[in-house]
Design a protein around this motif. Structure first.
Motif, PDB file in Angstrom:
ATOM      1  N   LYS A 190      44.650  -7.716  -1.634  1.00 32.69           N
ATOM      2  CA  LYS A 190      45.417  -8.965  -1.673  1.00 32.69           C
ATOM      3  C   LYS A 190      46.159  -9.186  -0.354  1.00 32.69           C
ATOM      4  O   LYS A 190      46.163 -10.308   0.179  1.00 32.69           O
ATOM      5  CB  LYS A 190      46.395  -8.967  -2.838  1.00 32.69           C
ATOM      6  CG  LYS A 190      47.189 -10.272  -2.937  1.00 32.69           C
ATOM      7  CD  LYS A 190      48.065 -10.324  -4.144  1.00 32.69           C
ATOM      8  CE  LYS A 190      48.916 -11.575  -4.256  1.00 32.69           C
ATOM      9  NZ  LYS A 190      48.828 -12.590  -3.277  1.00 32.69           N
ATOM     10  N   VAL A 191      46.775  -8.150   0.206  1.00 29.59           N
ATOM     11  CA  VAL A 191      47.489  -8.274   1.480  1.00 29.59           C
ATOM     12  C   VAL A 191      46.523  -8.700   2.585  1.00 29.59           C
ATOM     13  O   VAL A 191      46.839  -9.578   3.401  1.00 29.59           O
ATOM     14  CB  VAL A 191      48.201  -6.952   1.851  1.00 29.59           C
ATOM     15  CG1 VAL A 191      48.715  -6.992   3.283  1.00 29.59           C
ATOM     16  CG2 VAL A 191      49.336  -6.658   0.882  1.00 29.59           C
ATOM     17  N   ILE A 192      45.330  -8.101   2.621  1.00 28.56           N
ATOM     18  CA  ILE A 192      44.333  -8.423   3.650  1.00 28.56           C
ATOM     19  C   ILE A 192      43.850  -9.865   3.504  1.00 28.56           C
ATOM     20  O   ILE A 192      43.802 -10.628   4.476  1.00 28.56           O
ATOM     21  CB  ILE A 192      43.158  -7.426   3.590  1.00 28.56           C
ATOM     22  CG1 ILE A 192      43.649  -6.024   3.985  1.00 28.56           C
ATOM     23  CG2 ILE A 192      42.008  -7.884   4.488  1.00 28.56           C
ATOM     24  CD1 ILE A 192      42.669  -4.909   3.653  1.00 28.56           C
ATOM     25  N   VAL A 193      43.487 -10.259   2.279  1.00 28.79           N
ATOM     26  CA  VAL A 193      43.006 -11.627   2.037  1.00 28.79           C
ATOM     27  C   VAL A 193      44.108 -12.635   2.362  1.00 28.79           C
ATOM     28  O   VAL A 193      43.868 -13.638   3.047  1.00 28.79           O
ATOM     29  CB  VAL A 193      42.491 -11.779   0.588  1.00 28.79           C
ATOM     30  CG1 VAL A 193      42.225 -13.245   0.253  1.00 28.79           C
ATOM     31  CG2 VAL A 193      41.227 -10.945   0.388  1.00 28.79           C
ATOM     32  N   ASP A 194      45.320 -12.383   1.864  1.00 24.92           N
ATOM     33  CA  ASP A 194      46.433 -13.291   2.160  1.00 24.92           C
ATOM     34  C   ASP A 194      46.698 -13.356   3.665  1.00 24.92           C
ATOM     35  O   ASP A 194      46.994 -14.430   4.202  1.00 24.92           O
ATOM     36  CB  ASP A 194      47.706 -12.852   1.430  1.00 24.92           C
ATOM     37  CG  ASP A 194      47.641 -13.085  -0.071  1.00 24.92           C
ATOM     38  OD1 ASP A 194      46.713 -13.783  -0.536  1.00 24.92           O
ATOM     39  OD2 ASP A 194      48.529 -12.565  -0.781  1.00 24.92           O
ATOM     40  N   GLY A 195      46.583 -12.216   4.346  1.00 22.78           N
ATOM     41  CA  GLY A 195      46.824 -12.185   5.783  1.00 22.78           C
ATOM     42  C   GLY A 195      45.855 -13.048   6.558  1.00 22.78           C
ATOM     43  O   GLY A 195      46.257 -13.839   7.423  1.00 22.78           O
ATOM     44  N   ILE A 196      44.558 -12.934   6.259  1.00 24.02           N
ATOM     45  CA  ILE A 196      43.580 -13.746   6.999  1.00 24.02           C
ATOM     46  C   ILE A 196      43.703 -15.213   6.610  1.00 24.02           C
ATOM     47  O   ILE A 196      43.574 -16.101   7.455  1.00 24.02           O
ATOM     48  CB  ILE A 196      42.121 -13.223   6.843  1.00 24.02           C
ATOM     49  CG1 ILE A 196      41.191 -13.878   7.872  1.00 24.02           C
ATOM     50  CG2 ILE A 196      41.586 -13.450   5.442  1.00 24.02           C
ATOM     51  CD1 ILE A 196      41.482 -13.577   9.298  1.00 24.02           C
ATOM     52  N   ASN A 197      43.992 -15.486   5.330  1.00 29.67           N
ATOM     53  CA  ASN A 197      44.175 -16.881   4.912  1.00 29.67           C
ATOM     54  C   ASN A 197      45.379 -17.508   5.611  1.00 29.67           C
ATOM     55  O   ASN A 197      45.303 -18.637   6.092  1.00 29.67           O
ATOM     56  CB  ASN A 197      44.312 -16.985   3.397  1.00 29.67           C
ATOM     57  CG  ASN A 197      42.980 -16.808   2.694  1.00 29.67           C
ATOM     58  OD1 ASN A 197      41.910 -16.997   3.272  1.00 29.67           O
ATOM     59  ND2 ASN A 197      43.031 -16.433   1.432  1.00 29.67           N
TER      60      ASN A 197
END
Length: 145
Positions: free
Chosen positions: A18-25
């Motif tokens: 979730k942190v990775i996906v939220d970060g790139i988004n």
């Protein structure tokens, strides 16, 4: 001046993902504002008269109103009979109704290269010799009403 940063690399858990996906988004949206606020799944199954799955598509519309096709599958025995084209057209039609203007996907030369060309897609790139002796092809198509 060289700056060294100490860190560890570990397998992801759900919270890390979730942190990775939220970060790139967050990064992407800081560069190009979203047209749509969420991923809109477009997932459909085709069934025969007995209710058996004979094909389907897993796709969706992302932030910038692009139809992203992840998987389109048709069961052996139903291929080359128009089933795949009907499933694809159905997803494209719904995507257009929801504001999509372009579709994109990738496939392999041993899968559906000719199918997508026949359905109006243009090859925009490829990776040769992946897997060995084959190629992975990237396609796009402008969607029109």
């Amino acid at each position: 001046m060289d700056t060294k940063t100490e860190f560890n690399i570990e397998p992801c858990n759900k919270d890390n993902i979730k942190v990775i996906v939220d970060g790139i988004n967050d990064y992407n949206l800081s560069k190009v504002p979203a047209i749509a606020s969420i991923w809109t799944p477009l997932e459909f199954v085709a069934k025969d008269e007995n209710g058996i799955e004979i094909g389907g598509i897993l796709a969706g519309i992302g932030y910038w109103n692009g139809l992203e096709i992840k998987i389109l599958w048709v069961k052996d025995g139903y291929r080359k009979k128009g089933v795949g084209s009907q499933i694809l057209k159905h997803a494209e039609t719904i995507a257009i109704q929801k504001g999509a203007e372009i579709a994109m996907l990738d496939t392999f030369d041993f899968q559906a290269e000719q199918f997508y060309l026949k359905n109006g897609y243009q090859a925009i790139g490829e990776i040769k010799d992946f897997p060995k002796g084959h190629k992975r092809i990237y396609f796009s198509k402008k969607l029109t009403k």
